[in-house]
Scaffold this active site. Structure first.
Site, PDB file in Angstrom:
ATOM      1  N   ARG A  60      40.950  66.611 130.347  1.00 44.45           N
ATOM      2  CA  ARG A  60      41.318  66.111 129.015  1.00 44.45           C
ATOM      3  C   ARG A  60      40.177  65.236 128.493  1.00 44.45           C
ATOM      4  O   ARG A  60      39.866  64.215 129.108  1.00 44.45           O
ATOM      5  CB  ARG A  60      42.595  65.279 129.123  1.00 44.45           C
ATOM      6  CG  ARG A  60      43.078  64.662 127.835  1.00 44.45           C
ATOM      7  CD  ARG A  60      44.319  63.807 128.055  1.00 44.45           C
ATOM      8  NE  ARG A  60      45.384  64.585 128.657  1.00 44.45           N
ATOM      9  CZ  ARG A  60      46.411  64.043 129.328  1.00 44.45           C
ATOM     10  NH1 ARG A  60      46.504  62.742 129.480  1.00 44.45           N
ATOM     11  NH2 ARG A  60      47.341  64.829 129.843  1.00 44.45           N
ATOM     12  N   HIS A 104      42.896  62.491 133.849  1.00 42.61           N
ATOM     13  CA  HIS A 104      42.612  63.848 133.367  1.00 42.61           C
ATOM     14  C   HIS A 104      41.165  63.961 132.885  1.00 42.61           C
ATOM     15  O   HIS A 104      40.560  65.024 132.984  1.00 42.61           O
ATOM     16  CB  HIS A 104      43.540  64.222 132.210  1.00 42.61           C
ATOM     17  CG  HIS A 104      44.908  64.647 132.610  1.00 42.61           C
ATOM     18  ND1 HIS A 104      45.200  65.948 132.969  1.00 42.61           N
ATOM     19  CD2 HIS A 104      46.073  63.955 132.687  1.00 42.61           C
ATOM     20  CE1 HIS A 104      46.498  66.038 133.245  1.00 42.61           C
ATOM     21  NE2 HIS A 104      47.042  64.839 133.081  1.00 42.61           N
ATOM     22  N   ASP A 111      48.474  69.001 134.881  1.00 43.22           N
ATOM     23  CA  ASP A 111      49.915  69.050 134.671  1.00 43.22           C
ATOM     24  C   ASP A 111      50.331  70.502 134.798  1.00 43.22           C
ATOM     25  O   ASP A 111      49.715  71.383 134.184  1.00 43.22           O
ATOM     26  CB  ASP A 111      50.278  68.532 133.280  1.00 43.22           C
ATOM     27  CG  ASP A 111      49.852  67.082 133.063  1.00 43.22           C
ATOM     28  OD1 ASP A 111      49.882  66.306 134.034  1.00 43.22           O
ATOM     29  OD2 ASP A 111      49.513  66.734 131.920  1.00 43.22           O
ATOM     30  N   GLU A 173      56.186  61.430 136.763  1.00 45.37           N
ATOM     31  CA  GLU A 173      56.119  62.727 136.088  1.00 45.37           C
ATOM     32  C   GLU A 173      56.044  63.837 137.128  1.00 45.37           C
ATOM     33  O   GLU A 173      55.025  63.980 137.810  1.00 45.37           O
ATOM     34  CB  GLU A 173      54.884  62.782 135.174  1.00 45.37           C
ATOM     35  CG  GLU A 173      54.891  61.725 134.092  1.00 45.37           C
ATOM     36  CD  GLU A 173      53.598  61.645 133.298  1.00 45.37           C
ATOM     37  OE1 GLU A 173      53.617  61.018 132.228  1.00 45.37           O
ATOM     38  OE2 GLU A 173      52.561  62.188 133.746  1.00 45.37           O
ATOM     39  N   HIS A 176      52.688  66.085 137.174  1.00 47.06           N
ATOM     40  CA  HIS A 176      51.366  65.457 137.133  1.00 47.06           C
ATOM     41  C   HIS A 176      50.781  65.294 138.544  1.00 47.06           C
ATOM     42  O   HIS A 176      51.362  64.613 139.385  1.00 47.06           O
ATOM     43  CB  HIS A 176      51.511  64.087 136.474  1.00 47.06           C
ATOM     44  CG  HIS A 176      50.239  63.327 136.295  1.00 47.06           C
ATOM     45  ND1 HIS A 176      49.675  63.130 135.068  1.00 47.06           N
ATOM     46  CD2 HIS A 176      49.437  62.703 137.178  1.00 47.06           C
ATOM     47  CE1 HIS A 176      48.573  62.409 135.202  1.00 47.06           C
ATOM     48  NE2 HIS A 176      48.407  62.138 136.485  1.00 47.06           N
TER      49      HIS A 176
END
Length: 192
Positions: A60, A104, A111, A173, A176
């Site tokens: 990301r 990320h 994810d 999460e 994740h």
């Protein structure tokens, strides 16, 4: 893994921000080589059992993280509340759910979810994990006591497969995971 199932949500509007996220100019999954190799081993082991992976996000760009933080600070924008954070005030999202720096951006965090490919028609369908990806609530905690036994079993199957190859889960999460390895720098290269 050229045929891994991808649903890169931040390249489109089906995400908690409600619009394509800055830095996602293409729906692609990029990872640093050690993370990609470990993920390949996870996928291969799951395929032997009739399952596959679907990735929602991988590397990301740092500019995307800044976009998330700006969105979280805009308390007027509530268009995705019903779907992604129905039980939280938007002011509660910064911190545990949306951080100003994301692993990320190092290229070793992703994810993902599991697909069940054991049906007679060989179609792969997402397993019921109890929430969808990016659902901000304690129900999304990997070990949430509020999910069914089947949902718990599905989360545990994913957890076992990922930890066997060196990934660690973020307990808030279920989707994740980060490869436990060196700590490379943060990158801000757009996804093309």
């Amino acid at each position: 893994m050229p045929d891994i199932s991808q649903q890169i949500r931040y390249a489109g509007s089906e995400n908690f921000v409600g619009v394509p996220v800055e830095g996602y100019n293409a729906a692609r999954c990029y990872l640093r080589e050690p993370a990609a190799q470990a993920l390949q081993r996870v996928e291969q082991s799951l395929r032997r059992e009739g399952f596959r992976l679907r990735v929602f996000d991988c590397y990301r760009p740092a500019r995307a993280v800044r976009h998330f933080v700006r969105w979280a600070a805009d308390l007027q924008d509530q268009r995705t509340k019903t779907r992604y954070y129905p039980n939280l005030d938007k002011t509660q999202l910064l911190g545990d759910y949306i951080a100003p720096v994301s692993g990320h951006s190092r290229g070793a965090t992703l994810d993902l979810t599991l697909l069940d490919c054991r049906g007679a028609d060989n179609r792969c369908l997402p397993l019921d994990m109890g929430t969808e990806f990016d659902f901000f609530d304690t129900l999304a905690n990997t070990d949430s006591p509020r999910i069914t036994q089947a949902q718990r079993d599905n989360r545990q199957r994913l957890l076992r497969a990922m930890t066997q190859q060196g990934f660690r889960n973020y307990p808030m999460e279920w989707w994740h995971y980060t490869l436990a390895s060196e700590d490379p720098p943060l990158y801000d290269i757009p996804i093309e």
